[in-house]
Motif scaffolding. Structure first.
Motif, PDB file in Angstrom:
ATOM      1  N   GLY A 153      82.136 -96.424  70.640  1.00 27.24           N
ATOM      2  CA  GLY A 153      82.205 -96.746  69.217  1.00 27.24           C
ATOM      3  C   GLY A 153      82.197 -95.463  68.413  1.00 27.24           C
ATOM      4  O   GLY A 153      81.325 -94.607  68.601  1.00 27.24           O
ATOM      5  N   CYS A 155      81.793 -93.955  64.714  1.00 27.77           N
ATOM      6  CA  CYS A 155      81.165 -94.449  63.490  1.00 27.77           C
ATOM      7  C   CYS A 155      81.118 -93.383  62.400  1.00 27.77           C
ATOM      8  O   CYS A 155      80.726 -92.240  62.669  1.00 27.77           O
ATOM      9  N   ILE A 182      84.160 -97.999  63.565  1.00 26.41           N
ATOM     10  CA  ILE A 182      83.173 -98.506  62.604  1.00 26.41           C
ATOM     11  C   ILE A 182      83.214 -97.560  61.399  1.00 26.41           C
ATOM     12  O   ILE A 182      82.683 -96.442  61.449  1.00 26.41           O
ATOM     13  N   ALA A 183      83.883 -97.995  60.338  1.00 24.06           N
ATOM     14  CA  ALA A 183      84.062 -97.092  59.194  1.00 24.06           C
ATOM     15  C   ALA A 183      84.340 -97.898  57.932  1.00 24.06           C
ATOM     16  O   ALA A 183      84.927 -98.980  58.005  1.00 24.06           O
ATOM     17  N   MET A 211      77.638-101.738  62.249  1.00 22.40           N
ATOM     18  CA  MET A 211      77.207-101.246  63.564  1.00 22.40           C
ATOM     19  C   MET A 211      76.573-102.374  64.371  1.00 22.40           C
ATOM     20  O   MET A 211      76.755-102.471  65.582  1.00 22.40           O
ATOM     21  N   LEU A 221      77.980 -94.177  71.645  1.00 26.55           N
ATOM     22  CA  LEU A 221      78.108 -94.286  70.186  1.00 26.55           C
ATOM     23  C   LEU A 221      78.342 -92.874  69.662  1.00 26.55           C
ATOM     24  O   LEU A 221      77.492 -91.987  69.855  1.00 26.55           O
ATOM     25  N   MET A 223      78.626 -90.747  66.588  1.00 29.42           N
ATOM     26  CA  MET A 223      78.340 -90.715  65.149  1.00 29.42           C
ATOM     27  C   MET A 223      79.023 -89.490  64.513  1.00 29.42           C
ATOM     28  O   MET A 223      79.180 -88.450  65.164  1.00 29.42           O
ATOM     29  N   PHE A 244      76.901 -95.485  56.893  1.00 31.13           N
ATOM     30  CA  PHE A 244      76.349 -95.921  58.173  1.00 31.13           C
ATOM     31  C   PHE A 244      75.255 -94.961  58.608  1.00 31.13           C
ATOM     32  O   PHE A 244      75.496 -93.764  58.733  1.00 31.13           O
TER      33      PHE A 244
END
Ligand code: CP
Length: 359
Positions: A153, A155, A182-183, A211, A221, A223, A244
């Motif tokens: 993922g 993010c 994820i944005a 998330m 993940l 980030m 996030f």
């Protein structure tokens, strides 16, 4: 000559060799001390850095080599108007390899056209950051024991996040990778990565808004920081900057064996309460960066004059006087680089240097 400008300049086999050598360096550091003695690395940083510049410096020192260069272009003749190409021509007289970071996209690729020594892209604007990618791959390998088969993922800032763009390109060489994006809308992954990388190579990807809905699926993940310096509009930055945040509550939704990566620096997107979680791999990732850059320096030196390890063969560029790259941060809009283009498999023309879509 072998340069590293984009992750796809390396074949999968070359990436495997670098990762494998980095692991051997970790296990047997003494064997490699002195392997670059009397060799010099130039670090030309036109944009701030802590990890990349210092890890290159530390890597070359560990190998017994020397380092020269600048960390602020204003202290060099760049401030008198010297071009990127002239600068690398000059520095090539003093150094055996150059690591360059530039805020202008495509600057390093343009520099390779005249360089007499290998050039390593240490980050060009929002475009690419291939040595961070090698760092990330080594970290995933060490944390999980494998790269094939992971669900990852990404993010945060996927629009300007050059480390994300480069890592997705590199992962397209591995088997059974799944990508979850994820944005917020303003920071979504650029179309050229979705279309030219994910869709063309068959990596399944999906875009989600939170998330929480995907934490339990992830092996990694990744980030990222929302990068204030890339925004042209400060209001837009203010709207998305706290989008996030990873905290202990969200970590409780994740698998027991998951790795949290972050290229760093972080601002507030990972709370410090996460740092003690054994799945927080981002400071181990920093140290991996030094080892993988040692391996890269050794390999580029080994491959320098080996025709088996040249640059990938490219189609001829397209020149059309009626077309201009639309990216104000591209080298062809900042120096006298020619406006030239590559035609993708989808028949779309993209800038040779920065990949911006032309039509
Ligand atoms: N990850 C990374 O590129 O960090 P620096 O900007 O500090 O080099």
């Amino acid at each position: 000559m072998k340069h590293l400008i984009d992750p796809t300049d390396l074949t999968k086999q070359e990436i495997d060799e670098i990762i494998s050598l980095a692991q051997d360096i970790i296990a047997h550091r003494e064997r490699y001390q002195g392997s670059m003695s009397h060799k010099k690395l130039a670090t030309l940083f036109y944009e701030p850095s802590t990890r990349t510049r210092l890890s290159f410096t530390s890597a070359m020192m560990e190998l017994g080599g020397n380092v020269l260069g600048f960390s602020d272009a204003r202290s060099s003749s760049v401030s008198k108007g010297e071009s990127v190409q002239d600068t690398v021509r000059v520095v090539g007289c003093f150094a055996d390899v150059i690591a360059m970071r530039h805020h202008i996209e495509g600057a390093q690729l343009y520099a390779t056209e005249v360089s007499t020594v290998p050039i390593i892209n240490a980050g060009d604007g929002s475009h690419s950051h291939p040595t961070q990618t090698l760092t990330d791959l080594l970290t995933i390998q060490r944390e999980l024991g494998h790269i094939d088969g992971i669900t990852i993922g990404f993010c945060g800032d996927l629009r300007f996040g050059r480390t994300v763009h480069s890592l997705i390109k590199a992962l397209s060489r591995y088997k059974d990778i799944k990508v979850i994006l994820i944005a917020p809308d303003e920071l979504k992954l650029p179309d050229y990565i979705k279309q030219d990388v994910c869709e063309r190579t068959g990596i399944p990807y999906r875009e989600v808004a939170t998330m929480e809905e995907v934490m339990g699926e992830l092996d990694v993940l990744y980030m990222t920081r929302v990068q204030k310096e890339r925004f042209l509009d400060e209001d837009e930055f203010d709207r998305v900057k706290d989008s996030f945040v990873l905290d202990a509550a969200r970590m409780s939704l994740a698998k027991k064996k998951m790795a949290v990566l972050h290229p760093l620096p972080r601002v507030n997107e990972i709370l410090t309460e996460v740092d003690a979680d054994p799945r927080a791999a981002y400071f181990r990732q920093v140290e991996n960066g030094k080892f993988v850059r040692e391996a890269l320096i050794v390999k580029l030196h080994e491959w320098k004059d080996d025709p088996e390890h040249g640059m990938p063969v490219q189609d001829e560029p397209v020149y059309d006087d009626t077309l201009r790259c639309v990216n104000p941060k591209c080298i062809c809009n900042n120096e006298h680089a020619p406006h030239k283009f590559r035609r993708g498999e989808d028949d779309v023309l993209r800038c040779w240097y920065c990949d911006s879509k032309v039509r």
